[in-house]
Structures are given as structure tokens and as C-alpha cells.
Design a protein around this motif. Structure first.
Motif, PDB file in Angstrom:
ATOM      1  N   ASP A 199       0.888  -1.166   0.000  1.00  0.00           N
ATOM      2  CA  ASP A 199       0.000   0.000   0.000  1.00  0.00           C
ATOM      3  C   ASP A 199       0.923   1.213   0.000  1.00  0.00           C
ATOM      4  O   ASP A 199       1.659   1.442   0.953  1.00  0.00           O
ATOM      5  CB  ASP A 199      -0.853  -0.126   1.276  1.00  0.00           C
ATOM      6  N   SER A 233      -0.781   6.685  -2.160  1.00  0.00           N
ATOM      7  CA  SER A 233      -1.989   7.011  -1.392  1.00  0.00           C
ATOM      8  C   SER A 233      -2.165   8.485  -1.032  1.00  0.00           C
ATOM      9  O   SER A 233      -2.310   8.829   0.143  1.00  0.00           O
ATOM     10  CB  SER A 233      -2.023   6.163  -0.106  1.00  0.00           C
ATOM     11  N   PRO A 234      -2.182   9.364  -2.046  1.00  0.00           N
ATOM     12  CA  PRO A 234      -2.406  10.780  -1.750  1.00  0.00           C
ATOM     13  C   PRO A 234      -3.876  11.033  -1.400  1.00  0.00           C
ATOM     14  O   PRO A 234      -4.714  10.152  -1.570  1.00  0.00           O
ATOM     15  CB  PRO A 234      -2.054  11.467  -3.069  1.00  0.00           C
ATOM     16  N   ASN A 235      -4.146  12.220  -0.915  1.00  0.00           N
ATOM     17  CA  ASN A 235      -5.501  12.595  -0.533  1.00  0.00           C
ATOM     18  C   ASN A 235      -6.119  13.466  -1.603  1.00  0.00           C
ATOM     19  O   ASN A 235      -5.591  14.531  -1.922  1.00  0.00           O
ATOM     20  CB  ASN A 235      -5.473  13.316   0.804  1.00  0.00           C
ATOM     21  N   HIS A 286       4.256  12.066   0.009  1.00  0.00           N
ATOM     22  CA  HIS A 286       3.636  11.090  -0.906  1.00  0.00           C
ATOM     23  C   HIS A 286       4.633  10.661  -1.980  1.00  0.00           C
ATOM     24  O   HIS A 286       4.597   9.527  -2.444  1.00  0.00           O
ATOM     25  CB  HIS A 286       2.366  11.663  -1.528  1.00  0.00           C
ATOM     26  N   HIS A 313      -3.987   3.409  -2.009  1.00  0.00           N
ATOM     27  CA  HIS A 313      -5.121   3.561  -1.088  1.00  0.00           C
ATOM     28  C   HIS A 313      -5.473   5.050  -0.996  1.00  0.00           C
ATOM     29  O   HIS A 313      -5.110   5.741  -0.044  1.00  0.00           O
ATOM     30  CB  HIS A 313      -4.690   3.009   0.278  1.00  0.00           C
ATOM     31  N   GLY A 339      -6.811   8.636  -0.462  1.00  0.00           N
ATOM     32  CA  GLY A 339      -7.587   9.300   0.591  1.00  0.00           C
ATOM     33  C   GLY A 339      -8.739  10.021  -0.080  1.00  0.00           C
ATOM     34  O   GLY A 339      -8.662  11.213  -0.338  1.00  0.00           O
ATOM     35  N   GLU A 345     -10.100   4.892   0.334  1.00  0.00           N
ATOM     36  CA  GLU A 345     -10.924   4.801   1.539  1.00  0.00           C
ATOM     37  C   GLU A 345     -12.418   4.676   1.226  1.00  0.00           C
ATOM     38  O   GLU A 345     -13.132   3.939   1.907  1.00  0.00           O
ATOM     39  CB  GLU A 345     -10.661   6.028   2.417  1.00  0.00           C
ATOM     40  N   TYR A 387     -10.570   6.887   9.998  1.00  0.00           N
ATOM     41  CA  TYR A 387      -9.445   6.377   9.198  1.00  0.00           C
ATOM     42  C   TYR A 387      -9.117   4.927   9.566  1.00  0.00           C
ATOM     43  O   TYR A 387      -8.976   4.058   8.712  1.00  0.00           O
ATOM     44  CB  TYR A 387      -8.260   7.312   9.481  1.00  0.00           C
ATOM     45  N   ASP A 442      -9.245   1.410   7.535  1.00  0.00           N
ATOM     46  CA  ASP A 442      -8.053   0.576   7.373  1.00  0.00           C
ATOM     47  C   ASP A 442      -8.308  -0.866   7.817  1.00  0.00           C
ATOM     48  O   ASP A 442      -7.750  -1.802   7.243  1.00  0.00           O
ATOM     49  CB  ASP A 442      -6.855   1.174   8.129  1.00  0.00           C
ATOM     50  N   TYR A 467       2.654  -1.188   4.541  1.00  0.00           N
ATOM     51  CA  TYR A 467       2.085   0.149   4.435  1.00  0.00           C
ATOM     52  C   TYR A 467       3.243   1.131   4.392  1.00  0.00           C
ATOM     53  O   TYR A 467       3.931   1.314   5.398  1.00  0.00           O
ATOM     54  CB  TYR A 467       1.224   0.462   5.651  1.00  0.00           C
ATOM     55  N   VAL A 516       4.228   4.436   4.670  1.00  0.00           N
ATOM     56  CA  VAL A 516       3.659   5.687   5.186  1.00  0.00           C
ATOM     57  C   VAL A 516       4.669   6.311   6.162  1.00  0.00           C
ATOM     58  O   VAL A 516       5.405   5.593   6.835  1.00  0.00           O
ATOM     59  CB  VAL A 516       2.316   5.425   5.913  1.00  0.00           C
ATOM     60  N   GLN A 569       2.787   8.356  11.236  1.00  0.00           N
ATOM     61  CA  GLN A 569       1.631   7.477  11.436  1.00  0.00           C
ATOM     62  C   GLN A 569       1.989   6.186  12.174  1.00  0.00           C
ATOM     63  O   GLN A 569       1.261   5.185  12.114  1.00  0.00           O
ATOM     64  CB  GLN A 569       0.943   7.174  10.098  1.00  0.00           C
ATOM     65  N   HIS A 587      -0.752   5.035  14.503  1.00  0.00           N
ATOM     66  CA  HIS A 587      -1.913   4.510  13.779  1.00  0.00           C
ATOM     67  C   HIS A 587      -1.721   3.028  13.424  1.00  0.00           C
ATOM     68  O   HIS A 587      -2.594   2.200  13.660  1.00  0.00           O
ATOM     69  CB  HIS A 587      -2.154   5.334  12.514  1.00  0.00           C
ATOM     70  N   PHE A 588      -0.556   2.708  12.870  1.00  0.00           N
ATOM     71  CA  PHE A 588      -0.353   1.316  12.436  1.00  0.00           C
ATOM     72  C   PHE A 588      -0.113   0.380  13.613  1.00  0.00           C
ATOM     73  O   PHE A 588      -0.483  -0.789  13.560  1.00  0.00           O
ATOM     74  CB  PHE A 588       0.746   1.242  11.374  1.00  0.00           C
TER      75      PHE A 588
HETATM   76  N1  ARG Z   1      -3.840   9.017   2.599  1.00  0.00           N
HETATM   77  C1  ARG Z   1      -2.997   8.833   3.742  1.00  0.00           C
HETATM   78  C2  ARG Z   1      -2.161  10.091   3.981  1.00  0.00           C
HETATM   79  O1  ARG Z   1      -1.857  10.801   3.060  1.00  0.00           O
HETATM   80  C3  ARG Z   1      -2.065   7.658   3.595  1.00  0.00           C
HETATM   81  C4  ARG Z   1      -2.767   6.330   3.479  1.00  0.00           C
HETATM   82  C5  ARG Z   1      -1.850   5.197   3.760  1.00  0.00           C
HETATM   83  N2  ARG Z   1      -2.476   3.912   3.638  1.00  0.00           N
HETATM   84  C6  ARG Z   1      -3.323   3.397   4.525  1.00  0.00           C
HETATM   85  N3  ARG Z   1      -3.847   2.231   4.262  1.00  0.00           N
HETATM   86  N4  ARG Z   1      -3.610   4.002   5.638  1.00  0.00           N
HETATM   87  O2  ARG Z   1      -1.792  10.353   5.108  1.00  0.00           O
END
Ligand code: ARG
Length: 567
Positions: free
Chosen positions: A122, A125-127, A136, A162, A164, A261, A310, A314, A332, A334, A338, A341-342
Motif C-alpha cells: 500500500d 496514497s495521496p488525498n 507522498h 489507497h 484518501g 478509503e 481512518y 483501514d 504500508y 507511510v 503514522q 496509527h499502524f
Molecule cells: N492518505 C494517507 C495520507 O496521506 C495515507 C494512506 C496510507 N495507507 C493506509 N492504508 N492508511 O496520510
């Protein structure tokens, strides 16, 4: 080859020691700290301890065992160095073995470790509706390269972006768009326009807080699939993705899935229910949480108004991926920020009783720094990635104009050099560390840069030119001097390096290795005359450097860099 010899020798000696002393003895066979003392080293202290015999006696026994080994043809000298038995390799036999391994392999460096295994990565994964950040970019470059390395090791790799593409900000953007938006502008410059609308919303909300409520209402309806809002959301997503695609095309990056997401929107009730059934959900001031004990703060699964978070998405994504791909590992890629989070995600999965929480890996990375500061804005303006990529190409063109102004297609080549320079600059450092972003330094042809590697490969190509190489008339005596032997040993390490890069989930292992290989080649070439009269000698030397070029190109490809024929 040397790894094979070391592993087999270890087993052989252990077996013989076992037979001799009727005791289970484990030894290590390693690289001597000082390469002047040999190529392989066996410390015998542990054996002395187990069999309780004097050191000199044990050393003698091990020396005899090594001398009688099945692999002794590869050894030219077996030495006693205090508590160690050191081996000097026979350069001719070793060179022959390494070269044969290369000649007989379709894809040198490949290893079967991944056969039958699937890995989900994964990354990027930009938003949507937010700018593609340098973070990113790091995720994209690291994830892409890891995917390539895993593929080379025969894993099946599933690459997932993935996106956002969901969250309360869409309520705000849709509200602002419906009131002040312009479709033409959005289509022309999607991310910029959507960011503007978002910013505008916040400005207005300061004066009139009632629009917050309206935005929340819109988002709720979006979740419930109000067709008007869904259509707008889809459109924003599509035009944004199109803009990201330009960056991906420049970087040559592709994904198997762009399900982000939003895709998990209808897959979360099941998770919430399962958490509830397993008695893991706790009500906390109206919200639903999973208590994670003292080690981590609780995971917030559902807000008071019933909306999910979020981490809920996930969780849904994780179970979906397990069911769909039956992965052996999921990575992941990232940023460091984060980590929590993980860690929480993993912990929740563990509490749910799924053993594969162990296969979840957060591939974290550091910040991008410029002049000691976090890079993300420039004079208050957000840096656009596409501008950075273009700037790198421009700088590369300046270098080319200085060095080789006659070069054909130089714009095209400058693009490849500039972008690869950014990729290499990112990957040469261990990912969890911050990286320094200085375009001028990274596009330089000298130093620890991408262009230096590309340049070395091009240099070898120009030496090889259109000389035919005959793999059957090699004289291995030409591979025995120190410069050649350094190259042979480094060539031999390629597969190990890929395995190590995989084990650390860090392409930097490969990047650093390529720098070493290139610099050994450059010293070799400054010392050895390659284009000599003697045809066998010339052929042998050309073959050696063609292997170096093969590895440089293959390695650069795995890092996601572009291979260049002329520069
Ligand atoms: N979109 C998220 C960000 O920019 C990253 C996502 C990473 N992947 C995930 N499965 N949480 O912070």
C-alpha cells in the motif's frame, strides 16, 4: 557463490565435529573483519568451550577439516589467525564459479524465496483534493522500488494506491463548490481549485459557523449515496486522479488498484459488528472505542454521530485484502508520523484473534528536509511536485549542455536523468531517516548520485561499443589481480544484497551497493587497459565489465530509475 560456500562449509564442519566429539556444535562462518586476513573466517572459541579442549588443538582440527572439505578447490590458503581459521579463496576457481553463475542464469540475482508468496504493498496514497506532497513522493518511490525488489525475488506483488478519497472535507468542498465553484476551473486545474474551495470554506465558516452544519449534512448524504453528491464526488476524484497520473507517468509507476478509503464505505458495518460480537467495543462518551491497554491509546472506531474513522476504513481494507489476495505480508509505506496509527491497527487485529497481525508491517520513512527545515511549502506556497520534477529535468539539461552539448535527444535524456536523480537521492538513505533535498547536488554526475550510476553504465556501454563478446573464450587469469577480484566479489554479492534489501524493506541496501559497484568499476577501469591487442584478454575483460553493466542497469531498474544509453 561465497554465501553458498559459507553455508555449505558450516554444515559440513558442524557435521564432522559432531561425529568427532559426539556433541552438537554450532559454528559461524563469516567474513573476516579485516579483508587482508582472508575471505572467509571461522571463529573457534565456541567449539573450544563446548568440547573443553585447548584452543591450539581445536584450531588444528578445524584447519584439517577445512582442508578436507568438498569445497577445498575454492581455497588457496587455510590460515590460523589466533582463535580463528581463515580461508583465502582461490581467485581463479572462485572467478570461474561466479562468472559461470552469471552466464548460466537468465536473470542474475533472482532468488526463489518468494515463490508461492503474495505481498500487498500500500503506497503513494495521496488525498484527493489535497496536493500531492513530498511525503507522498517518498511513499511512491519507496513502495515502487520495494515492489520491484520483491518481484525480482519471485513474490507475487499487489500494488495498491489507497487513495484518501473520503472524509468530512468532501462535505465542505461540495458545499463551497455548489455555492462558489466553477466547473471549468476545476477541470482545468483540479487540485488547485479544490484546495481553493476548501480554504474558502474555512474562511467563510469563521464568519458564519452555520455552514459547518450544512457541510456535515452534505457529507452524511454523500455517505448515504445522494446521487447528486455522489456524482460530484466522483468527478472530483476522477479529475484529481488524472492529475496524479501525470506524476505517476513521469515516474513510471503503476498500480494494480486505486481503491481508496471510499471503497470501504459499505464494508465497515461488518467490522463494527464483529468488534461488538467479540466484546471489544466500549462506549466512551457516546463514541465507540477499542481499549488497547496501557501500551497504546484506545482506537477510536466510531464517532458519536455514527461516522467512521481512518482506522475503521483501514481495518475494512485489511480484511478485504486478506480475503481477496490471501497475502503473506502487507506493507504500508507511510511516514513516521503514522507510527501510532499502524501500531493500533495491528493491536486491534491481534485482539480480534487474527494471527496475521504479525504480517502487517508499517514501512515508515522520514521527512524531506531543505536547508535544515521540513520541506513542504516555499514562501508560504505549497510546493507542486510536478514543478519539482520539471526543475530537476531542467538542471540536468544544464549539466548535459556543459558536458556533452552535441548529445542527440538531450531534452528527453535530461528528463530521465533528472527524475532518476530524485528517486536515487531518496533511496540511497535508510528510509526511516530524514532526507536532504538539494536538486543541484542530486543531479550532479559526480558524487553519490543517480546520474553517477547512469553515467557509469553509459561509460561501460561506450567501451563495449559493438564488440562481440564470446563467453566461451574467457581466461580466468585476467580476473585475479586486486581490481578485478574486487569486482568479482562484488558481482557475487548481488543476490545477497537483494535479499538483504528485502529483509530490511529498504531499497537503500541496493542503492548503496550500486554505488560501491560503480566505484569499483571506475577504479578497475583507471588501472586496467581493456582494449588490448590480445583478443582473449580483451574478450575476458569486456565480459567482466558487461556483467557490471548488467547489474547496474538491473539494479537501477529495481530502484525505479531509468536506464540511459547515451549521455
Ligand atoms: N492518505 C494517507 C495520507 O496521506 C495515507 C494512506 C496510507 N495507507 C493506509 N492504508 N492508511 O496520510
Amino acid at each position: 557463490m561465497i554465501e553458498l560456500i559459507k553455508n555449505k562449509l558450516k554444515l559440513e564442519i558442524e557435521e564432522k565435529l559432531h561425529a568427532k566429539f559426539s556433541e552438537k556444535i554450532s559454528i559461524v562462518v563469516e567474513k573476516p573483519k579485516n579483508p587482508k586476513l582472508g575471505d572467509i573466517s571461522i571463529p573457534v572459541f565456541s567449539v573450544v568451550k563446548t568440547v573443553r579442549r585447548p584452543l591450539p588443538e581445536v584450531v588444528d582440527i578445524v584447519v584439517e577439516l577445512v582442508k578436507a572439505s568438498k569445497y577445498q578447490k575454492y581455497f588457496s590458503e587455510v590460515k590460523k589467525v589466533s582463535g580463528f581459521v581463515n580461508i583465502v579463496l582461490n581467485r581463479i576457481e572462485f572467478g570461474k564459479a561466479v562468472i559461470n553463475e552469471f552466464s548460466n542464469s537468465e536473470d542474475f540475482g533472482r532468488n526463489d524465496i518468494g515463490v508461492g508468496k503474495t505481498i500487498v504493498i500500500d503506497y503513494s496514497s495521496p488525498n484527493i483534493a489535497k496536493p500531492f506532497s513530498v511525503g507522498h513522493l517518498r511513499s511512491t518511490v519507496i513502495g515502487h522500488s520495494l515492489g520491484n525488489i520483491f518481484e525480482k525475488l519471485n513474490y507475487k506483488v499487489v500494488r495498491i494506491n489507497h487513495l484518501g478519497d473520503f472524509g468530512t472535507q468532501f462535505g465542505k468542498i461540495i458545499y463551497a463548490y455548489l455555492n462558489y465553484g466553477d466547473i471549468e476551473k476545476v477541470n482545468k486545474n483540479p487540485i488547485d481549485e479544490l484546495v481553493k474551495l476548501y480554504v474558502k470554506f474555512h474562511k467563510l465558516a469563521k464568519e458564519d459557523s452555520s455552514i459547518e452544519e450544512k457541510a456535515r449534512e452534505i457529507f452524511k448524504e454523500l455517505e448515504q449515496k445522494n446521487p447528486k453528491y455522489v456524482k460530484l464526488w466522483e468527478h472530483f476524484r476522477e479529475v484529481s486522479l488524472k492529475q496524479y497520473m501525470k506524476v505517476y507517468d513521469m515516474l513510471n509507476v503503476k498500480f494494480d488498484s486505486y481503491d481508496g478509503e471510499a471503497f470501504y464505505n459499505d464494508k465497515m458495518d461488518k467490522i463494527v459488528k464483529e468488534l461488538h460480537d467479540k466484546d471489544l467495543l466500549k462506549k466512551d462518551q457516546g463514541a465507540m472505542i477499542v481499549d488497547l491497554g496501557d501500551e497504546f491509546p484506545p482506537a477510536l472506531i466510531q464517532k458519536r454521530d455514527g461516522s467512521t474513522l481512518y482506522i475503521t476504513r483501514d481495518l475494512a481494507a485489511l480484511f478485504y485484502r486478506k480475503n481477496t489476495y490471501d497475502f503473506d505480508e502487507v506493507l504500508y509505506v507511510v511516514g513516521n508520523e503514522q507510527k501510532l496509527h499502524f501500531a493500533q491497527l495491528k493491536e486491534v487485529v491481534k485482539k480480534m484473534g487474527y494471527d496475521y497481525y504479525k504480517d502487517i508491517h508499517h514501512i515508515n520513512f522520514g521527512l524531506v528536509m531543505q536547508n535544515g527545515k521540513k520541506m513542504s511549502t516555499r514562501e508560504g506556497k505549497i510546493i507542486k511536485l510536478i514543478d519539482v520534477l520539471n526543475e530537476a529535468s531542467k538542471l540536468s539539461l544544464e549539466y548535459i549542455n556543459e558536458k556533452n552539448p552535441q548529445l542527440e535527444n538531450k531534452e528527453e535524456i535530461a528528463k530521465k536523468v533528472g527524475i532518476s536523480a530524485i528517486i536515487f537521492n531518496d533511496l540511497k538513505n535508510y528510509r526511516a531517516n530524514d532526507i536532504e533535498f538539494n536538486l543541484k547536488d542530486m543531479v550532479n554526475f559526480v558524487g553519490q548520485t543517480g546520474p553517477y550510476l547512469q553515467y557509469t553504465s553509459v561509460r561501460i556501454s561506450s567501451i563495449l561499443h559493438d564488440n562481440q563478446i564470446d563467453e566461451d573464450s574467457i581466461d580466468y587469469n585476467y580476473y585475479t589481480n586486486d581490481y578485478s577480484y574486487e569486482l568479482i566479489k562484488t558481482i557475487d554479492e548481488y543476490e545477497e544484497v537483494l535479499l538483504k534489501a528485502k529483509a530490511d524493506y529498504s531499497p537503500s541496501v541496493l542503492a548503496k551497493y550500486l554505488l560501491t559497484l560503480a566505484s569499483y568499476f571506475n577504479s578497475y577501469y583507471s588501472q586496467e587497459k581493456v582494449m588490448v591487442e590480445d583478443l582473449i584478454e580483451r574478450n575476458s575483460k569486456l565480459y567482466l565489465i558487461s556483467i557490471v553493466r548488467y547489474i547496474l542497469d538491473d539494479g537501477m531498474r529495481l530502484l525505479g530509475m531509468q536506464i540511459i544509453k547515451k549521455m
